[in-house]
Design a protein around this motif. Structure first.
Motif, mmCIF file in Angstrom:
data_model
loop_
_atom_site.group_PDB
_atom_site.id
_atom_site.type_symbol
_atom_site.label_atom_id
_atom_site.label_comp_id
_atom_site.label_asym_id
_atom_site.label_seq_id
_atom_site.Cartn_x
_atom_site.Cartn_y
_atom_site.Cartn_z
ATOM 1 N N ASN A 20 0.818 -1.151 0.106
ATOM 2 C CA ASN A 20 0.026 0.070 0.091
ATOM 3 C C ASN A 20 0.824 1.403 -0.111
ATOM 4 N N LEU A 21 2.406 1.108 0.587
ATOM 5 C CA LEU A 21 3.090 2.127 0.504
ATOM 6 C C LEU A 21 2.518 3.447 1.161
ATOM 7 N N VAL A 22 1.376 3.514 1.973
ATOM 8 C CA VAL A 22 0.906 4.507 2.797
ATOM 9 C C VAL A 22 0.680 4.237 4.160
ATOM 10 N N PHE A 23 0.473 3.215 4.566
ATOM 11 C CA PHE A 23 0.085 2.805 5.950
ATOM 12 C C PHE A 23 1.045 1.910 6.582
ATOM 13 N N GLY A 24 1.887 2.059 7.506
ATOM 14 C CA GLY A 24 2.645 1.161 8.425
ATOM 15 C C GLY A 24 4.135 1.735 8.066
ATOM 16 N N GLY A 25 4.481 3.093 7.635
ATOM 17 C CA GLY A 25 5.747 3.187 7.483
ATOM 18 C C GLY A 25 6.032 4.552 6.579
ATOM 19 N N THR A 26 7.253 4.767 6.404
ATOM 20 C CA THR A 26 7.522 5.874 5.419
ATOM 21 C C THR A 26 8.361 5.414 4.519
ATOM 22 N N VAL A 27 8.033 6.028 3.232
ATOM 23 C CA VAL A 27 8.725 5.869 1.980
ATOM 24 C C VAL A 27 9.829 6.801 1.607
ATOM 25 N N LEU A 28 11.130 6.397 1.472
ATOM 26 C CA LEU A 28 12.190 7.422 0.909
ATOM 27 C C LEU A 28 12.508 7.412 -0.426
ATOM 28 N N LEU A 29 12.459 8.233 -1.051
ATOM 29 C CA LEU A 29 13.104 7.962 -2.608
ATOM 30 C C LEU A 29 14.188 8.660 -2.792
ATOM 31 N N THR A 30 15.289 8.107 -3.282
ATOM 32 C CA THR A 30 16.641 8.722 -3.347
ATOM 33 C C THR A 30 16.579 9.643 -4.625
ATOM 34 N N PRO A 31 17.526 10.891 -4.747
ATOM 35 C CA PRO A 31 17.634 11.504 -5.715
ATOM 36 C C PRO A 31 17.600 10.891 -7.159
ATOM 37 N N GLY A 90 17.301 1.395 16.039
ATOM 38 C CA GLY A 90 16.913 0.301 15.764
ATOM 39 C C GLY A 90 15.802 -0.283 16.603
ATOM 40 N N SER A 91 14.895 -0.719 15.887
ATOM 41 C CA SER A 91 13.618 -1.231 16.744
ATOM 42 C C SER A 91 13.965 -2.645 17.728
ATOM 43 N N PRO A 92 13.243 -2.229 18.985
ATOM 44 C CA PRO A 92 13.660 -3.504 19.747
ATOM 45 C C PRO A 92 12.918 -4.548 19.256
ATOM 46 N N ASP A 93 11.890 -4.711 18.389
ATOM 47 C CA ASP A 93 11.140 -5.904 18.051
ATOM 48 C C ASP A 93 10.503 -5.741 16.663
ATOM 49 N N PRO A 94 11.008 -5.708 15.576
ATOM 50 C CA PRO A 94 10.425 -5.496 14.334
ATOM 51 C C PRO A 94 9.136 -6.226 14.022
ATOM 52 N N ALA A 95 8.912 -7.138 14.862
ATOM 53 C CA ALA A 95 7.627 -7.818 14.551
ATOM 54 C C ALA A 95 6.385 -7.281 15.341
ATOM 55 N N ASP A 96 6.621 -6.158 16.229
ATOM 56 C CA ASP A 96 5.785 -5.515 16.925
ATOM 57 C C ASP A 96 5.694 -4.063 16.315
ATOM 58 N N PRO A 97 4.316 -3.711 15.562
ATOM 59 C CA PRO A 97 4.142 -2.433 15.117
ATOM 60 C C PRO A 97 4.106 -1.278 16.090
ATOM 61 N N THR A 98 3.894 -1.704 17.420
ATOM 62 C CA THR A 98 3.600 -0.478 18.309
ATOM 63 C C THR A 98 5.050 0.055 18.563
ATOM 64 N N VAL A 99 5.994 -0.653 18.669
ATOM 65 C CA VAL A 99 7.383 -0.079 18.972
ATOM 66 C C VAL A 99 8.293 0.109 17.768
ATOM 67 N N THR A 100 7.697 -0.103 16.336
ATOM 68 C CA THR A 100 8.444 -0.230 15.203
ATOM 69 C C THR A 100 8.209 0.895 14.283
ATOM 70 N N GLN A 101 9.013 1.763 13.527
ATOM 71 C CA GLN A 101 8.606 2.463 12.491
ATOM 72 C C GLN A 101 9.400 1.710 11.207
ATOM 73 N N ARG A 102 8.577 1.453 10.010
ATOM 74 C CA ARG A 102 9.317 0.889 8.976
ATOM 75 C C ARG A 102 9.568 2.132 8.043
ATOM 76 N N VAL A 103 10.726 1.967 7.558
ATOM 77 C CA VAL A 103 11.338 2.998 6.448
ATOM 78 C C VAL A 103 11.889 2.020 5.347
ATOM 79 N N MET A 104 11.060 2.320 4.219
ATOM 80 C CA MET A 104 11.416 1.814 2.900
ATOM 81 C C MET A 104 11.979 2.850 2.066
ATOM 82 N N THR A 105 13.379 2.371 1.743
ATOM 83 C CA THR A 105 14.253 3.186 0.786
ATOM 84 C C THR A 105 14.273 2.506 -0.697
#
Length: 112
Positions: A20-31, A90-105
């Motif tokens: 969905n590229l909207v919910f669940g994290g941030t998408v970063l696009l390089t130059p 880094g996230s203490p637990d990537p399986a737990d969305p309450t403590v994790t921010q996902r960043v997709m580059t």
């Protein structure tokens, strides 16, 4: 090493975010990506959303956190990283969305 249950949770969260590229994290696009024509950027984002070519070579932990996409004669990568809620470590637990921010580059392979 993460157990299979954690890998399944992480994979599910990553797949949902990538699709969905909207919910669940941030998408970063390089130059290198932002300099593409807008239609080509849209094609790339659609290819990321639909990506399903995960193999033991590009996904050794089964988390669906990396992919390589060929678009025309150009190669692009996407990579999901996991940060704590402050984004400072880094996230203490990537399986737990309450403590994790996902960043997709998303980047051109030649920017790596």
């Amino acid at each position: 090493m993460l157990n299979d249950t954690n890998a399944e949770k992480i994979r599910s969260l990553n797949d949902s975010f990538r699709r969905n590229l909207v919910f669940g994290g941030t998408v970063l696009l390089t130059p290198g990506v932002t300099s593409l024509e807008i239609d080509r950027q849209a094609d790339l984002l659609e290819a990321v959303r639909k990506f399903d070519n995960f193999t033991p070579d590009n996904d050794p932990h089964g988390e669906h956190d990396f992919g390589a996409i060929d678009l025309g004669s150009d190669r692009f990568f996407f990579k999901v990283d996991y940060y704590d809620q402050t984004g400072s470590m880094g996230s203490p637990d990537p399986a737990d969305p309450t403590v994790t921010q996902r960043v997709m580059t998303i980047m051109r392979a030649d920017e790596y």
